[in-house]
Design a protein around this motif. Sequence first.
Motif, PDB file in Angstrom:
ATOM      1  N   THR A 117       0.836  -1.195   0.000  1.00  0.00           N
ATOM      2  CA  THR A 117       0.000   0.000   0.000  1.00  0.00           C
ATOM      3  C   THR A 117       0.873   1.249   0.000  1.00  0.00           C
ATOM      4  N   GLU A 118       0.751   2.053  -1.051  1.00  0.00           N
ATOM      5  CA  GLU A 118       1.545   3.276  -1.154  1.00  0.00           C
ATOM      6  C   GLU A 118       0.861   4.464  -0.493  1.00  0.00           C
ATOM      7  N   ARG A 119      -0.449   4.538  -0.619  1.00  0.00           N
ATOM      8  CA  ARG A 119      -1.244   5.615  -0.022  1.00  0.00           C
ATOM      9  C   ARG A 119      -2.646   5.076   0.212  1.00  0.00           C
ATOM     10  N   MET A 120      -3.421   5.838   1.001  1.00  0.00           N
ATOM     11  CA  MET A 120      -4.807   5.453   1.254  1.00  0.00           C
ATOM     12  C   MET A 120      -5.675   6.702   1.182  1.00  0.00           C
ATOM     13  N   LEU A 121      -6.741   6.617   0.372  1.00  0.00           N
ATOM     14  CA  LEU A 121      -7.693   7.716   0.257  1.00  0.00           C
ATOM     15  C   LEU A 121      -9.086   7.180   0.562  1.00  0.00           C
ATOM     16  N   LEU A 122      -9.722   7.753   1.578  1.00  0.00           N
ATOM     17  CA  LEU A 122     -11.028   7.303   2.049  1.00  0.00           C
ATOM     18  C   LEU A 122     -12.096   8.296   1.617  1.00  0.00           C
ATOM     19  N   VAL A 123     -13.187   7.779   1.052  1.00  0.00           N
ATOM     20  CA  VAL A 123     -14.268   8.621   0.536  1.00  0.00           C
ATOM     21  C   VAL A 123     -15.540   8.293   1.309  1.00  0.00           C
ATOM     22  N   ALA A 124     -16.015   9.254   2.134  1.00  0.00           N
ATOM     23  CA  ALA A 124     -17.231   9.023   2.931  1.00  0.00           C
ATOM     24  C   ALA A 124     -17.186   7.634   3.560  1.00  0.00           C
ATOM     25  N   SER A 125     -16.111   7.361   4.237  1.00  0.00           N
ATOM     26  CA  SER A 125     -15.768   5.994   4.629  1.00  0.00           C
ATOM     27  C   SER A 125     -16.455   5.540   5.897  1.00  0.00           C
ATOM     28  N   GLY A 126     -16.735   4.241   5.951  1.00  0.00           N
ATOM     29  CA  GLY A 126     -17.088   3.614   7.203  1.00  0.00           C
ATOM     30  C   GLY A 126     -15.862   3.491   8.087  1.00  0.00           C
ATOM     31  N   GLY A 127     -16.077   3.143   9.352  1.00  0.00           N
ATOM     32  CA  GLY A 127     -14.964   2.891  10.253  1.00  0.00           C
ATOM     33  C   GLY A 127     -14.436   4.097  10.981  1.00  0.00           C
ATOM     34  N   LEU A 128     -15.120   5.252  10.866  1.00  0.00           N
ATOM     35  CA  LEU A 128     -14.634   6.477  11.511  1.00  0.00           C
ATOM     36  C   LEU A 128     -15.598   6.994  12.577  1.00  0.00           C
ATOM     37  N   GLY A 129     -16.565   6.190  12.936  1.00  0.00           N
ATOM     38  CA  GLY A 129     -17.542   6.570  13.951  1.00  0.00           C
ATOM     39  C   GLY A 129     -18.705   5.598  13.908  1.00  0.00           C
ATOM     40  N   PRO A 130     -19.529   5.552  14.958  1.00  0.00           N
ATOM     41  CA  PRO A 130     -20.596   4.553  15.010  1.00  0.00           C
ATOM     42  C   PRO A 130     -21.811   4.881  14.153  1.00  0.00           C
ATOM     43  N   GLU A 131     -22.082   6.162  13.904  1.00  0.00           N
ATOM     44  CA  GLU A 131     -23.338   6.527  13.247  1.00  0.00           C
ATOM     45  C   GLU A 131     -23.385   6.044  11.803  1.00  0.00           C
ATOM     46  N   VAL A 132     -24.582   5.579  11.402  1.00  0.00           N
ATOM     47  CA  VAL A 132     -24.828   5.169  10.032  1.00  0.00           C
ATOM     48  C   VAL A 132     -26.325   5.293   9.802  1.00  0.00           C
ATOM     49  N   SER A 133     -26.751   5.368   8.560  1.00  0.00           N
ATOM     50  CA  SER A 133     -28.157   5.601   8.268  1.00  0.00           C
ATOM     51  C   SER A 133     -29.029   4.447   8.765  1.00  0.00           C
ATOM     52  N   PRO A 134     -30.286   4.733   9.161  1.00  0.00           N
ATOM     53  CA  PRO A 134     -31.195   3.669   9.608  1.00  0.00           C
ATOM     54  C   PRO A 134     -31.413   2.598   8.542  1.00  0.00           C
ATOM     55  N   GLY A 135     -31.354   2.985   7.266  1.00  0.00           N
ATOM     56  CA  GLY A 135     -31.555   2.010   6.196  1.00  0.00           C
ATOM     57  C   GLY A 135     -30.526   0.898   6.216  1.00  0.00           C
ATOM     58  N   ILE A 136     -29.282   1.248   6.525  1.00  0.00           N
ATOM     59  CA  ILE A 136     -28.238   0.225   6.590  1.00  0.00           C
ATOM     60  C   ILE A 136     -28.407  -0.629   7.835  1.00  0.00           C
ATOM     61  N   ARG A 137     -28.737  -0.001   8.965  1.00  0.00           N
ATOM     62  CA  ARG A 137     -28.969  -0.783  10.182  1.00  0.00           C
ATOM     63  C   ARG A 137     -30.124  -1.765   9.992  1.00  0.00           C
ATOM     64  N   ALA A 138     -31.118  -1.368   9.188  1.00  0.00           N
ATOM     65  CA  ALA A 138     -32.284  -2.225   8.983  1.00  0.00           C
ATOM     66  C   ALA A 138     -31.922  -3.544   8.317  1.00  0.00           C
ATOM     67  N   ILE A 139     -30.825  -3.560   7.551  1.00  0.00           N
ATOM     68  CA  ILE A 139     -30.426  -4.789   6.865  1.00  0.00           C
ATOM     69  C   ILE A 139     -30.075  -5.887   7.859  1.00  0.00           C
ATOM     70  N   THR A 140     -29.673  -5.502   9.071  1.00  0.00           N
ATOM     71  CA  THR A 140     -29.276  -6.490  10.073  1.00  0.00           C
ATOM     72  C   THR A 140     -30.467  -7.093  10.803  1.00  0.00           C
ATOM     73  N   THR A 141     -31.663  -6.565  10.604  1.00  0.00           N
ATOM     74  CA  THR A 141     -32.818  -7.009  11.388  1.00  0.00           C
ATOM     75  C   THR A 141     -33.396  -8.312  10.853  1.00  0.00           C
ATOM     76  N   PRO A 142     -33.995  -9.121  11.726  1.00  0.00           N
ATOM     77  CA  PRO A 142     -34.654 -10.351  11.267  1.00  0.00           C
ATOM     78  C   PRO A 142     -35.778 -10.016  10.282  1.00  0.00           C
ATOM     79  N   GLY A 143     -35.900 -10.814   9.267  1.00  0.00           N
ATOM     80  CA  GLY A 143     -36.961 -10.620   8.290  1.00  0.00           C
ATOM     81  C   GLY A 143     -36.584  -9.742   7.123  1.00  0.00           C
ATOM     82  N   PHE A 144     -35.373  -9.181   7.132  1.00  0.00           N
ATOM     83  CA  PHE A 144     -34.977  -8.313   6.018  1.00  0.00           C
ATOM     84  C   PHE A 144     -35.023  -9.072   4.695  1.00  0.00           C
ATOM     85  N   HIS A 145     -34.476 -10.272   4.672  1.00  0.00           N
ATOM     86  CA  HIS A 145     -34.400 -11.038   3.425  1.00  0.00           C
ATOM     87  C   HIS A 145     -35.801 -11.311   2.872  1.00  0.00           C
TER      88      HIS A 145
END
Length: 317
Positions: A117-145
Amino acid sequence: MSDQRHEVQYLTIHGHRRAFVRVGEGPALLLLHGLGCDHTTWDPVIDALARRYTVIAPDLLGHGRSAKPRADYSLGGYANGMRDLLTMLGIDKVTVVGHSFGGGVAMQFAYQFPERTERMLLVASGGLGPEVSPGIRAITTPGFHQLMGLLTLPGIRHAGVLGLHALAASGLKPARDLGEVAHIYDSFKDPNARHAIRHVVRAVVDWRGQIVTMADRAYLTEAMPMAVVWGRDDAVIPVRHASNAAALAPKARVEVIPNAGHFPHKDHPERFVKIVHDFIRSTQPATYSRARWRRLLKDGQVGPIGPLAPVPDIDTA
């Protein structure tokens, strides 16, 4: 900037088909897309970047035209897959660019394979704090599939995709990213894609938000040039996470783009390409030293990481 489709190539790695685009010549750029997306999210910038660089834009396993097996969808598994893809392509070192979930993969790749790895560029990246949109959290709920199975029946899906595209074309800021959401929603008609995305999200998100963080390893960026790009109006991962990046990695370059959402590379492709080029042109590629890496591990962050202290807003000029 061109939005044309690029020729998709395929390699089979560990028995699974991997789709990718390779264009251009020069130093290598590895572009990693976000959750539920594929390499086409980079279409507005690939051609311009390819004038100076060898651009590799894969469809991550479980996404796009790549296979969607019952497999390892952890960040470490994705990082290993990218190493193996680059090895098969004869590419030893890259500047890795990761968007959203792809940013988490980029960070994991840089951590696992600093010698590549020569450099790293992060674009609106995950992994920099806990908050994320409710839509993404909803994917983890039972019955999503099962629910998505109903919502992606032909008539319902067609109406939903048209509605999302109409909202995206309305010019309303909160709706700016709904064109990409429509693409993701349409991809969920494939049950294998739904299974893969659910496994991906459950590895990094729970009902409280993001689980994986770079906070405990950010000190390792001392050995590697890092840049962070965010859209001021991001409704998926809050723009304040760009300030978290500045606090965690003080040497990182941070740029927040006004009038841009979660896909700043699509909202302002010319500016994004300039940011990438300026970052590469003005930094020396990292050179791996086992002794230096050992010193960083021994002398770096010790003990648990507490809440991030507030930091000033990042300049958006």
